[in-house]
Design an enzyme around this catalytic site. Structure first.
Site, PDB file in Angstrom:
ATOM      1  N   GLN A 163       0.831  -1.215   0.000  1.00 45.19           N
ATOM      2  CA  GLN A 163       0.000   0.000   0.000  1.00 45.19           C
ATOM      3  C   GLN A 163       0.864   1.262   0.000  1.00 45.19           C
ATOM      4  O   GLN A 163       0.557   2.241   0.687  1.00 45.19           O
ATOM      5  CB  GLN A 163      -0.959  -0.015   1.197  1.00 45.19           C
ATOM      6  N   SER A 164       1.937   1.243  -0.755  1.00 48.85           N
ATOM      7  CA  SER A 164       2.835   2.404  -0.795  1.00 48.85           C
ATOM      8  C   SER A 164       2.178   3.607  -1.477  1.00 48.85           C
ATOM      9  O   SER A 164       1.787   3.529  -2.652  1.00 48.85           O
ATOM     10  CB  SER A 164       4.104   2.015  -1.559  1.00 48.85           C
ATOM     11  N   ASN A 165       2.090   4.705  -0.746  1.00 45.38           N
ATOM     12  CA  ASN A 165       1.601   5.954  -1.341  1.00 45.38           C
ATOM     13  C   ASN A 165       2.620   6.501  -2.341  1.00 45.38           C
ATOM     14  O   ASN A 165       2.261   7.116  -3.343  1.00 45.38           O
ATOM     15  CB  ASN A 165       1.369   7.003  -0.248  1.00 45.38           C
ATOM     16  N   ALA A 168       4.667   4.716  -4.224  1.00 53.23           N
ATOM     17  CA  ALA A 168       4.582   3.950  -5.470  1.00 53.23           C
ATOM     18  C   ALA A 168       3.413   4.454  -6.318  1.00 53.23           C
ATOM     19  O   ALA A 168       3.552   4.652  -7.539  1.00 53.23           O
ATOM     20  CB  ALA A 168       4.418   2.461  -5.156  1.00 53.23           C
TER      21      ALA A 168
END
Ligand SMILES: *Cc1c(COP(=O)(O)O)cnc(C)c1O
Length: 336
Positions: free
Chosen positions: A72-74, A76
């Site tokens: 859930q990388s913001n 990325a």
């Protein structure tokens, strides 16, 4: 410093607003810098770093950007959208612990990654520890295929990316000077600026700019994983590199506090007191936080009360897609 190439991605200046009801409850003069509003779907703190990083990528003729993060990388997600907006390909190395996670229908950030056409490589936590090498291997493969890769480190947190937050301190200074912040006679506009720390670049950039720009005498970096000594050395390394590379004027540095008491059981794992704060912020001020980053940092601020000073600025760094992907987490509190 101002001659460093930068593309325009942030819809700035982002709002600087008081939080009067929560401030009164805590007995402090509480403000928020709404960097959750730097953009649309690409919004959040990462966009300030990407203005500088993508400028460098374009200058080098990059056809592909490669970066990494948790599922859930913001960071990325923002990178995937910016790459698409510039006609570049994006390769993401995303860390997962469970096969079920990658098999599930994509939600939140990873849904947007897919929508933006990013190429996703799933990596295990073991592989993720070697992320620099993993990304270098992907870059080599792109080169072999005739492309020109540009690798962005985790969180966009290197000297160049961090500079985005040094420049953000200047933006806050301009807002305060224009009367949009607290009225102050002397000293810095705020006692402290409180922010979530996940890869250290935001804290490093803010630390370099806070005192120089008269914004805050203390930077409080609330760790969402690892521990205080890890982040202190990471932040110092990024800041040292930025000072050496960009010759920032003047010696003024705010004090840096790294607080690791509010990370809970681990990265992206929530806990009841933090969830209560997340709900309180939404109901008292209409301020929506996320359970991975801003919820923990804001919970630290609320739990410490006057411990971070009496005029405090909370840096809202974004993270809404992560909240939308973790409804289950709030099932008890919201009774569904
Ligand atoms: C990445 C992120 C942070 C942490 O910023 P770093 O520069 O990586 O320390 C904080 N909040 C949100 C919402 C983020 O996505």
């Amino acid at each position: 410093m101002l001659t460093i190439p930068r593309i325009s991605l942030v819809h700035g200046p982002t709002p600087l607003r008081p939080l009067p009801r929560l401030g009164a409850e805590l007995g402090i003069d509480l403000w928020v810098k709404r960097d959750d509003m730097t953009g649309g779907a690409e919004s959040g703190n990462k966009l300030r770093k990407l203005e500088l990083l993508f400028a460098e990528a374009l200058a080098r003729g990059a056809t592909h950007v490669v970066t990494c993060g948790g599922i859930q990388s913001n960071h990325a997600r923002a990178t995937a959208l910016v790459a698409a907006s510039l006609g570049m390909r994006c390769v993401l190395l995303l860390r997962t612990t469970r096969d079920a996670e990658r098999a599930a229908a994509p939600a939140g950030n990873v849904l947007i990654d897919r929508l933006a056409g990013a190429e996703i490589h799933w990596v295990t936590p073991e592989q993720y520890r070697e992320r620099a090498k993993e990304m270098a291997d992907v870059a080599d493969a792109i080169r072999r295929d005739g492309g020109t890769p540009y690798v962005i480190p985790e969180g966009g947190s290197n000297a160049l990316g961090a500079l985005g937050y040094t420049l953000a301190m200047r933006e806050i200074r301009t807002q305060v000077a224009a009367g949009e912040g607290p009225r102050v006679q002397a000293g810095t506009a705020f006692d402290s600026i409180v922010l979530a720390c996940g890869s250290g670049g935001t804290a490093a950039g803010a630390w370099l700019g806070a005192e120089r720009e008269g914004v805050a005498a203390h930077v409080v970096a609330v760790a969402v994983c690892d521990d205080a000594s890890y982040f202190r050395s990471t932040i110092e390394r990024i800041a040292d590199e930025a000072e050496a590379r960009f010759r920032l004027p003047g010696p003024a540095l705010a004090t840096l506090d790294v607080v690791d008491r509010y990370k809970g059981p681990g990265y992206a794992v929530s806990y009841p007191e933090m969830r209560a704060t997340l709900i309180r912020a939404a109901r008292t001020e209409g301020l929506v936080l996320d359970p991975v980053y801003t919820g923990k940092a804001f919970h630290a601020l609320c739990a410490e009360g006057r411990g971070f000073g009496t005029r405090v600025l909370f840096l809202h760094t974004g993270g809404l897609p992560g909240l939308l992907a973790s409804a289950d987490d709030l099932a008890t509190e919201l009774a569904f």
